[in-house]
Design a protein around this motif. Structure first.
Motif, mmCIF file in Angstrom:
data_model
loop_
_atom_site.group_PDB
_atom_site.id
_atom_site.type_symbol
_atom_site.label_atom_id
_atom_site.label_comp_id
_atom_site.label_asym_id
_atom_site.label_seq_id
_atom_site.Cartn_x
_atom_site.Cartn_y
_atom_site.Cartn_z
ATOM 1 N N LEU A 1 0.831 -1.205 0.000
ATOM 2 C CA LEU A 1 0.000 0.000 0.000
ATOM 3 C C LEU A 1 0.864 1.252 0.000
ATOM 4 O O LEU A 1 0.564 2.225 -0.689
ATOM 5 N N ARG A 2 1.944 1.242 0.757
ATOM 6 C CA ARG A 2 2.810 2.415 0.852
ATOM 7 C C ARG A 2 3.442 2.752 -0.492
ATOM 8 O O ARG A 2 3.693 3.918 -0.789
ATOM 9 N N ARG A 3 3.690 1.734 -1.305
ATOM 10 C CA ARG A 3 4.252 2.005 -2.627
ATOM 11 C C ARG A 3 3.227 2.696 -3.524
ATOM 12 O O ARG A 3 3.580 3.519 -4.365
ATOM 13 N N ALA A 4 1.947 2.346 -3.355
ATOM 14 C CA ALA A 4 0.892 2.949 -4.175
ATOM 15 C C ALA A 4 0.461 4.305 -3.633
ATOM 16 O O ALA A 4 0.095 5.199 -4.404
ATOM 17 N N PHE A 5 0.490 4.473 -2.302
ATOM 18 C CA PHE A 5 0.060 5.725 -1.666
ATOM 19 C C PHE A 5 1.146 6.190 -0.694
ATOM 20 O O PHE A 5 0.984 6.103 0.524
ATOM 21 N N PRO A 6 2.265 6.688 -1.223
ATOM 22 C CA PRO A 6 3.395 7.039 -0.348
ATOM 23 C C PRO A 6 3.092 8.165 0.632
ATOM 24 O O PRO A 6 3.751 8.281 1.664
ATOM 25 N N GLU A 7 2.099 9.007 0.333
ATOM 26 C CA GLU A 7 1.792 10.135 1.209
ATOM 27 C C GLU A 7 0.750 9.775 2.272
ATOM 28 O O GLU A 7 0.429 10.600 3.131
ATOM 29 N N SER A 8 0.205 8.575 2.211
ATOM 30 C CA SER A 8 -0.860 8.210 3.142
ATOM 31 C C SER A 8 -0.293 7.951 4.536
ATOM 32 O O SER A 8 0.854 7.534 4.697
ATOM 33 N N HIS A 9 -1.130 8.210 5.531
ATOM 34 C CA HIS A 9 -0.762 7.961 6.929
ATOM 35 C C HIS A 9 -1.654 6.844 7.448
ATOM 36 O O HIS A 9 -2.867 6.988 7.521
ATOM 37 N N LEU A 10 -1.073 5.718 7.775
ATOM 38 C CA LEU A 10 -1.844 4.550 8.214
ATOM 39 C C LEU A 10 -1.665 4.326 9.704
ATOM 40 O O LEU A 10 -0.541 4.324 10.207
ATOM 41 N N GLU A 11 -2.796 4.133 10.388
ATOM 42 C CA GLU A 11 -2.789 3.798 11.808
ATOM 43 C C GLU A 11 -3.299 2.370 11.953
ATOM 44 O O GLU A 11 -4.398 2.060 11.509
ATOM 45 N N LEU A 12 -2.503 1.492 12.557
ATOM 46 C CA LEU A 12 -2.879 0.090 12.719
ATOM 47 C C LEU A 12 -3.101 -0.222 14.187
ATOM 48 O O LEU A 12 -2.187 -0.104 14.998
ATOM 49 N N ASP A 13 -4.327 -0.604 14.510
ATOM 50 C CA ASP A 13 -4.675 -1.021 15.875
ATOM 51 C C ASP A 13 -4.674 -2.544 15.911
ATOM 52 O O ASP A 13 -5.457 -3.189 15.215
ATOM 53 N N VAL A 14 -3.782 -3.120 16.699
ATOM 54 C CA VAL A 14 -3.653 -4.574 16.796
ATOM 55 C C VAL A 14 -4.413 -5.038 18.027
ATOM 56 O O VAL A 14 -4.075 -4.670 19.157
ATOM 57 N N THR A 15 -5.435 -5.864 17.816
ATOM 58 C CA THR A 15 -6.301 -6.274 18.919
ATOM 59 C C THR A 15 -6.931 -7.619 18.585
ATOM 60 O O THR A 15 -6.475 -8.298 17.654
ATOM 61 N N ASN A 16 -7.959 -8.033 19.324
ATOM 62 C CA ASN A 16 -8.601 -9.290 18.965
ATOM 63 C C ASN A 16 -9.786 -9.038 18.030
ATOM 64 O O ASN A 16 -10.206 -7.903 17.823
ATOM 65 N N SER A 17 -10.328 -10.112 17.475
ATOM 66 C CA SER A 17 -11.358 -9.981 16.446
ATOM 67 C C SER A 17 -12.608 -9.275 16.948
ATOM 68 O O SER A 17 -13.209 -8.459 16.229
ATOM 69 N N ALA A 18 -13.035 -9.577 18.172
ATOM 70 C CA ALA A 18 -14.245 -8.954 18.710
ATOM 71 C C ALA A 18 -14.081 -7.437 18.810
ATOM 72 O O ALA A 18 -15.000 -6.677 18.477
ATOM 73 N N THR A 19 -12.913 -6.982 19.234
ATOM 74 C CA THR A 19 -12.662 -5.549 19.362
ATOM 75 C C THR A 19 -12.566 -4.882 17.998
ATOM 76 O O THR A 19 -12.972 -3.726 17.827
ATOM 77 N N VAL A 20 -12.028 -5.604 17.009
ATOM 78 C CA VAL A 20 -11.975 -5.075 15.643
ATOM 79 C C VAL A 20 -13.382 -4.757 15.146
ATOM 80 O O VAL A 20 -13.650 -3.679 14.609
ATOM 81 N N VAL A 21 -14.300 -5.694 15.318
ATOM 82 C CA VAL A 21 -15.673 -5.505 14.844
ATOM 83 C C VAL A 21 -16.322 -4.314 15.541
ATOM 84 O O VAL A 21 -17.013 -3.501 14.906
ATOM 85 N N GLU A 22 -16.108 -4.172 16.836
ATOM 86 C CA GLU A 22 -16.674 -3.034 17.562
ATOM 87 C C GLU A 22 -16.083 -1.713 17.079
ATOM 88 O O GLU A 22 -16.789 -0.698 16.984
#
Length: 299
Positions: free
Chosen positions: A116-137
């Motif tokens: 993704l970074r190669r296609a959108f070098p100016e984008s700012h990505l925030e990744l929240d690492v958690t469990n599946s239930a919290t992702v859905v919420e």
């Protein structure tokens, strides 16, 4: 009578300001004949004479002065609209909030994000690492734009897309008694043994417990309950006990015999990995690109 287009109104305003169709055409980067034709078409559409043409230039008629004042107001709103749209698009393209379950975040998402970074070098990505239930919420409440989960059942109340498939395996330390079994373990034996597991809400734990429940086996209390896939994997490698983990997490350990896979008879530990996003929304920009990248993962 149909409403005039914004470019014709912009031409009229420039003619009034510059006093010349030629000068207005140059400003708009069109030919003078094209500008003159557009102005005549505007007058016909409105049924009014707007410009008085002379050899010395052009002046607005009284009706032209009034229409030009209105045109300036319309163009101000149009320009405001377009500036707002450009700002929204820039914001959307520059920031992407992603939530991913542990296994996906640790073993698949890094490759996706790199592409993704190669296609959108100016984008700012925030990744929240958690469990599946919290992702859905997080998706349901607008705290994330795109999520990835590993639950055996597709979550409700969100848009869902199948990404790829994962296989979970029972692994033990090399010195564990099960490492020397010459027969497959049965699900009852697995359920009766305390395992190292993830916390409640984890897709890994839910997949295992649902598979056992489907066979009428009720798992006993865990040996250890840990909040990351890496912590579970490290505990097995250290000799703490058995666990059921994604092949993504222990593939290298199996190849180098840091852990041993134990066959379990009659239990299906395959699971789908899915993308989720807010119901009713269409993904665009980096979010759509990240989903497309994830969809190319080998199945």
């Amino acid at each position: 009578m149909t409403a005039p287009d914004s470019e014709s109104l912009r031409l009229l305003v420039l003619v009034g300001e510059l006093g010349s169709i030629g000068a207005a055409a140059t400003e708009l980067r069109v030919s003078q004949p094209a500008a003159s034709k557009r102005l005549t078409s505007l007058e016909r559409r409105l049924g009014l004479e707007l410009v008085e043409r002379t050899r010395q230039g052009c002046t607005l008629t009284p009706a032209g002065v009034v229409v030009t004042d209105w045109a300036r107001q319309v163009l101000a709103h149009v320009d405001g609209l377009m500036n707002g749209v450009r700002a929204l698009r820039a914001q959307q393209q520059s920031r992407l909030r992603v939530a991913a379950s542990m296994t996906i975040a640790e073993y698949l998402a890094p490759g996706w994000i790199s592409e993704l970074r190669r296609a959108f070098p100016e984008s700012h990505l925030e990744l929240d690492v958690t469990n599946s239930a919290t992702v859905v919420e997080a998706i349901r409440h607008g705290r994330a734009d795109l999520g990835f989960v590993e639950t055996p059942i597709a979550p409700e109340g969100v848009s869902v897309r199948h990404v790829t498939r994962d296989r979970m395996v029972l692994v033990v330390p090399p010195d564990h008694p099960w490492a020397r079994l010459r027969r497959p373990l049965n699900p009852t034996e697995l359920a009766a043994t305390p395992l190292i597991v993830r916390e409640r809400g984890s897709g890994t734990r839910e997949t295992l417990y649902r598979a056992l429940a489907d066979l009428g086996a009720d798992p006993v209390a865990p040996l250890l309950e840990l909040h990351s896939t890496t912590a579970v994997r490290n505990s097995v490698v250290a000799g703490a006990g058995p666990s059921v983990l994604s092949i993504l997490a222990v593939g290298t350990d199996l190849a180098e015999r840091r852990v041993i896979e134990v066959d379990v008879d009659g239990i299906d530990l395959r699971r789908p990995l899915r993308a989720v996003w807010r119901s009713g929304l269409q993904l665009t920009g980096p979010a759509a690109a990240l989903l497309a990248t994830a969809m190319r993962t080998p199945r």
